[in-house]
Motif scaffolding. Structure first.
Motif, short mmCIF file in Angstrom:
data_model
loop_
_atom_site.label_atom_id
_atom_site.label_comp_id
_atom_site.label_asym_id
_atom_site.label_seq_id
_atom_site.Cartn_x
_atom_site.Cartn_y
_atom_site.Cartn_z
N VAL A 54 0.85 -1.19 0.00
CA VAL A 54 0.00 0.00 0.00
C VAL A 54 0.88 1.24 0.00
O VAL A 54 2.02 1.23 0.48
CB VAL A 54 -0.94 0.03 1.23
N ASN A 55 0.36 2.32 -0.55
CA ASN A 55 1.08 3.58 -0.55
C ASN A 55 1.18 4.12 0.87
O ASN A 55 0.35 3.85 1.72
CB ASN A 55 0.38 4.60 -1.45
N GLY A 56 2.21 4.90 1.09
CA GLY A 56 2.39 5.42 2.44
C GLY A 56 3.12 6.74 2.48
O GLY A 56 2.53 7.80 2.46
N HIS A 57 4.42 6.70 2.46
CA HIS A 57 5.37 7.70 2.92
C HIS A 57 5.31 7.72 4.44
O HIS A 57 6.14 7.10 5.08
CB HIS A 57 5.11 9.09 2.33
N ALA A 58 4.30 8.34 5.03
CA ALA A 58 4.16 8.29 6.49
C ALA A 58 3.54 6.95 6.90
O ALA A 58 2.72 6.38 6.18
CB ALA A 58 3.29 9.43 7.00
N TRP A 59 3.93 6.45 8.10
CA TRP A 59 3.37 5.20 8.62
C TRP A 59 1.86 5.32 8.75
O TRP A 59 1.14 4.38 8.40
CB TRP A 59 3.99 4.92 9.99
N SER A 60 1.37 6.45 9.24
CA SER A 60 -0.06 6.61 9.46
C SER A 60 -0.85 6.54 8.16
O SER A 60 -1.97 6.02 8.14
CB SER A 60 -0.34 7.94 10.18
#
Length: 223
Positions: free
Chosen positions: A13-19
């Motif tokens: 899944v896409n993210g960058h940030a963990w949240s």
């Protein structure tokens, strides 16, 4: 591209940030991956070290040989590690850590194919901030759903209900296609044919469905 192992479905899944990655995993009906034991760790290391999973911006250093993905680990209010899925955090996996001593790092990053570490394939875990410097994606783990149908005996001319039960992943809405087939009874002359859909709402684990039969004047064996 998703992969099934045991009773779970895994997808990047896409993210960058963990949240952000965790929110995207929840939208699929799961959470960021929970690493339950050494066996799962080994499988993850084998599967996600493959070059087919590498993505642009994975590593700030420009490496094309290391895969980084957010896992579901996070620190709770006491500073202890836990999984976002709610499953127990197994402290015996501590051998996988590269570093977990920075109290300001409150999210878990899984690093695959990390050079200088053996054996291979392998997975190592590192603690990071929620918004780490790398443009990281995540691995979602979604519990699979399983469906069962209760048995039902109906006297010809009567109707009755069957129960369709859902176990496993129940966090998302799902739709089933129900289609009847002839056995000793024949659609039209003995029962009303079924060709419909039935929907489970998020959190719903069972549905009932009515079956109708037709009484005829023929002398027949049980159908």
């Amino acid at each position: 591209m998703g992969v099934i192992r045991g009773e779970s479905y895994y997808e990047i899944v896409n993210g960058h940030a963990w949240s952000t990655a965790e929110a995207n995993a929840i939208n699929l009906g799961g959470n960021l991956v929970t690493i339950n034991d050494a066996s799962e760790s080994s499988w993850l290391g084998t599967e996600y070290s493959k070059s087919i999973y590498q993505y642009s911006g994975d590593d700030d250093s420009g490496s094309t040989t290391i895969n980084h993905y957010w896992a579901g680990g996070k620190r709770n209010s006491n500073g202890d590690w836990e999984w976002s899925s709610g499953q127990d955090f197994d402290s015996s996996l501590s051998s996988l850590w590269l570093n977990n001593n920075d109290a300001n790092h409150n999210r878990l990053l899984a690093i695959f194919n990390n050079p200088g570490h053996t054996p291979s394939p392998y997975i190592y875990l590192d603690d990071m901030n929620n918004s780490a410097s790398g443009s990281y994606k995540g691995i979602a783990e979604v519990p699979l759903s399983y469906f069962s149908i209760s048995d039902l005996t109906i006297t010809e001319g009567n109707s009755g209900n069957i129960t369709i039960s859902r176990t496993g992943g129940t966090n998302t809405a799902q739709t089933l296609n129900l289609v009847s087939s002839n056995g000793t009874a024949t659609a039209g002359s003995d029962y009303t044919a079924i060709n419909t859909t039935i929907s489970f709402a998020a959190g719903e684990s069972s549905k009932t469905f009515s079956i109708s039969t037709t009484e005829d004047s023929s002398a027949e064996s049980n159908e």
